[in-house]
Motif scaffolding. Structure first.
Motif, mmCIF file in Angstrom:
data_model
loop_
_atom_site.group_PDB
_atom_site.id
_atom_site.type_symbol
_atom_site.label_atom_id
_atom_site.label_comp_id
_atom_site.label_asym_id
_atom_site.label_seq_id
_atom_site.Cartn_x
_atom_site.Cartn_y
_atom_site.Cartn_z
ATOM 1 N N VAL A 100 2.179 -19.637 2.033
ATOM 2 C CA VAL A 100 1.835 -18.253 2.353
ATOM 3 C C VAL A 100 0.528 -18.316 3.145
ATOM 4 C CG1 VAL A 100 1.224 -15.990 1.427
ATOM 5 C CG2 VAL A 100 2.927 -17.396 0.257
ATOM 6 N N PHE A 101 0.622 -18.065 4.441
ATOM 7 C CA PHE A 101 -0.552 -18.057 5.304
ATOM 8 C C PHE A 101 -1.106 -16.635 5.320
ATOM 9 C CE2 PHE A 101 2.148 -21.445 7.117
ATOM 10 C CZ PHE A 101 1.273 -22.512 7.000
ATOM 11 N N VAL A 102 -2.289 -16.458 4.764
ATOM 12 C CA VAL A 102 -2.885 -15.134 4.618
ATOM 13 C C VAL A 102 -3.766 -14.836 5.822
ATOM 14 C CG1 VAL A 102 -4.325 -13.680 3.161
ATOM 15 C CG2 VAL A 102 -2.898 -15.441 2.122
ATOM 16 N N GLU A 103 -3.427 -13.771 6.517
ATOM 17 C CA GLU A 103 -4.232 -13.347 7.661
ATOM 18 C C GLU A 103 -5.114 -12.157 7.299
ATOM 19 O OE1 GLU A 103 -1.168 -12.681 10.531
ATOM 20 O OE2 GLU A 103 -1.108 -14.795 11.103
ATOM 21 N N GLY A 104 -4.818 -11.500 6.192
ATOM 22 C CA GLY A 104 -5.591 -10.345 5.744
ATOM 23 C C GLY A 104 -6.468 -10.709 4.558
ATOM 24 N N ASP A 105 -6.475 -9.823 3.570
ATOM 25 C CA ASP A 105 -7.275 -10.017 2.366
ATOM 26 C C ASP A 105 -6.561 -10.988 1.415
ATOM 27 O OD1 ASP A 105 -8.991 -9.812 0.238
ATOM 28 O OD2 ASP A 105 -8.596 -7.700 -0.176
ATOM 29 N N PRO A 106 -7.197 -12.115 1.074
ATOM 30 C CA PRO A 106 -6.558 -13.077 0.172
ATOM 31 C C PRO A 106 -6.245 -12.510 -1.210
ATOM 32 C CG PRO A 106 -8.440 -14.089 1.264
ATOM 33 C CD PRO A 106 -8.461 -12.626 1.604
ATOM 34 N N LEU A 107 -7.049 -11.563 -1.686
ATOM 35 C CA LEU A 107 -6.800 -10.968 -3.006
ATOM 36 C C LEU A 107 -5.466 -10.231 -3.049
ATOM 37 C CD1 LEU A 107 -10.282 -9.535 -4.043
ATOM 38 C CD2 LEU A 107 -9.139 -11.551 -4.920
ATOM 39 N N ILE A 108 -5.144 -9.546 -1.970
ATOM 40 C CA ILE A 108 -3.895 -8.780 -1.931
ATOM 41 C C ILE A 108 -2.695 -9.716 -2.000
ATOM 42 C CG2 ILE A 108 -2.463 -7.268 -0.492
ATOM 43 C CD1 ILE A 108 -5.089 -6.023 0.541
ATOM 44 N N SER A 109 -2.726 -10.788 -1.214
ATOM 45 C CA SER A 109 -1.607 -11.733 -1.214
ATOM 46 C C SER A 109 -1.498 -12.464 -2.543
ATOM 47 C CB SER A 109 -1.770 -12.734 -0.077
ATOM 48 O OG SER A 109 -1.772 -12.067 1.157
ATOM 49 N N ALA A 110 -2.620 -12.846 -3.120
ATOM 50 C CA ALA A 110 -2.589 -13.508 -4.428
ATOM 51 C C ALA A 110 -2.055 -12.551 -5.485
ATOM 52 C CB ALA A 110 -3.986 -14.001 -4.810
ATOM 53 N N ARG A 111 -2.413 -11.276 -5.394
ATOM 54 C CA ARG A 111 -1.925 -10.279 -6.347
ATOM 55 C C ARG A 111 -0.419 -10.089 -6.200
ATOM 56 N NH1 ARG A 111 -5.208 -6.193 -5.226
ATOM 57 N NH2 ARG A 111 -6.810 -7.162 -6.480
ATOM 58 N N VAL A 112 0.084 -10.108 -4.961
ATOM 59 C CA VAL A 112 1.532 -9.987 -4.736
ATOM 60 C C VAL A 112 2.257 -11.152 -5.400
ATOM 61 C CG1 VAL A 112 3.331 -10.141 -2.966
ATOM 62 C CG2 VAL A 112 1.393 -8.612 -2.633
ATOM 63 N N LEU A 113 1.745 -12.364 -5.224
ATOM 64 C CA LEU A 113 2.373 -13.535 -5.840
ATOM 65 C C LEU A 113 2.342 -13.446 -7.369
ATOM 66 C CD1 LEU A 113 1.044 -16.433 -3.586
ATOM 67 C CD2 LEU A 113 3.391 -15.583 -3.726
ATOM 68 N N VAL A 114 1.184 -13.093 -7.911
ATOM 69 C CA VAL A 114 1.044 -13.020 -9.375
ATOM 70 C C VAL A 114 1.925 -11.907 -9.946
ATOM 71 C CG1 VAL A 114 -0.597 -12.472 -11.215
ATOM 72 C CG2 VAL A 114 -1.221 -14.091 -9.429
ATOM 73 N N THR B 201 -7.116 -21.734 10.510
ATOM 74 C CA THR B 201 -7.614 -20.427 10.954
ATOM 75 C C THR B 201 -7.471 -19.316 9.924
ATOM 76 O OG1 THR B 201 -5.496 -19.926 12.011
ATOM 77 C CG2 THR B 201 -7.187 -20.944 13.394
ATOM 78 N N CYS B 202 -6.499 -19.433 9.028
ATOM 79 C CA CYS B 202 -6.294 -18.379 8.034
ATOM 80 C C CYS B 202 -7.376 -18.457 6.956
ATOM 81 C CB CYS B 202 -4.924 -18.514 7.385
ATOM 82 S SG CYS B 202 -3.570 -18.131 8.503
ATOM 83 N N PRO B 203 -7.851 -17.306 6.474
ATOM 84 C CA PRO B 203 -8.870 -17.329 5.418
ATOM 85 C C PRO B 203 -8.375 -17.937 4.119
ATOM 86 C CG PRO B 203 -8.288 -15.054 6.007
ATOM 87 C CD PRO B 203 -7.531 -15.953 6.923
ATOM 88 N N ALA B 204 -7.061 -17.878 3.885
ATOM 89 C CA ALA B 204 -6.498 -18.455 2.662
ATOM 90 C C ALA B 204 -5.045 -18.841 2.911
ATOM 91 C CB ALA B 204 -6.574 -17.467 1.506
ATOM 92 N N SER B 205 -4.589 -19.815 2.144
ATOM 93 C CA SER B 205 -3.191 -20.240 2.168
ATOM 94 C C SER B 205 -2.804 -20.611 0.743
ATOM 95 C CB SER B 205 -3.003 -21.446 3.079
ATOM 96 O OG SER B 205 -3.386 -21.144 4.395
ATOM 97 N N PHE B 206 -1.616 -20.172 0.339
ATOM 98 C CA PHE B 206 -1.129 -20.479 -0.994
ATOM 99 C C PHE B 206 0.181 -21.247 -0.877
ATOM 100 C CE2 PHE B 206 -3.266 -16.251 -1.440
ATOM 101 C CZ PHE B 206 -4.425 -16.743 -2.016
ATOM 102 N N ILE B 207 0.305 -22.316 -1.647
ATOM 103 C CA ILE B 207 1.488 -23.164 -1.594
ATOM 104 C C ILE B 207 2.327 -22.873 -2.831
ATOM 105 C CG2 ILE B 207 2.291 -25.540 -1.459
ATOM 106 C CD1 ILE B 207 -0.546 -26.128 -0.248
ATOM 107 N N VAL B 208 3.606 -22.557 -2.611
ATOM 108 C CA VAL B 208 4.484 -22.163 -3.702
ATOM 109 C C VAL B 208 5.771 -22.977 -3.689
ATOM 110 C CG1 VAL B 208 3.597 -19.801 -3.783
ATOM 111 C CG2 VAL B 208 5.560 -20.297 -2.368
ATOM 112 N N ASP B 209 6.391 -23.045 -4.851
ATOM 113 C CA ASP B 209 7.707 -23.656 -5.006
ATOM 114 C C ASP B 209 8.687 -22.503 -5.184
ATOM 115 O OD1 ASP B 209 10.045 -24.899 -5.799
ATOM 116 O OD2 ASP B 209 9.062 -26.242 -7.228
#
Length: 172
Positions: free
Chosen positions: A81-95, A19-27
């Motif tokens: 990281v299950f993104v419920e909002g804008d995927p760019l914002i969450s990816a930017r936070v990680l980066v 259901t989430c527009p994006a998900s990021f897998i991290v170590d």
């Protein structure tokens, strides 16, 4: 953990991935609790959930269906990281979090049904925001019109300069 709890966790992970527009897998190996709390807070601001998952349950949740390719990322200490909002914002936070915290590493992700490798997630995090992209698009759309206007007004401007020079030379 009881079988019922495991089944519920597998279903929850499958539901969130679907259901989430994006998900990021991290170590997250080597991060301190305070650093994880800081990361969770920043991700929460971007409407994302940082959840530590058991690899066996996560692998089981992606085995059935079109998400089998994500199974390769579930090894070692893993969080999603299950993104419920804008995927760019969450990816930017990680980066943005990576340079100060080298223990965090991005394994991959899922964006709109497409699998992402680590470098793709990082390039997604480096993209400008939606507002910046829209303003750049407007600028490039108006640029030809502005150049045409400048080209058409240039001969008139030159004529005015010549007439003003002649007028000044003749004394008014």
């Amino acid at each position: 953990m009881a079988l019922k709890e495991k089944t519920e966790k597998v279903q929850e992970i499958r539901r969130l991935l679907g259901t989430c527009p994006a998900s990021f897998i991290v170590d997250y190996r080597g991060l301190k609790v305070a650093e994880l709390t800081q990361l969770r807070g920043k991700l929460r601001e971007g409407k994302a959930i940082f959840r530590v998952v058991k690899n066996t349950l996560a692998t089981r949740s992606v085995e059935e269906g079109e998400l089998e390719g994500l199974g390769q990322f579930f090894c070692g200490p893993t969080a999603v990281v299950f993104v419920e909002g804008d995927p760019l914002i969450s990816a930017r936070v990680l980066v943005d979090f990576l340079p100060d915290h080298p223990n965090l590493s991005i394994k991959g992700g899922l964006l709109g049904g497409d699998f992402l490798e680590e470098d793709q997630v990082k390039s997604l995090g480096r993209m400008p925001s939606r507002e910046v992209l829209l303003s750049q698009m407007v600028f490039f759309l108006q640029l030809p019109v502005a150049r045409l206007t400048g080209a058409l007004s240039s001969p008139l401007r030159r004529l005015m300069y010549v007439l003003n020079a002649i007028s000044a030379k003749k004394g008014g």
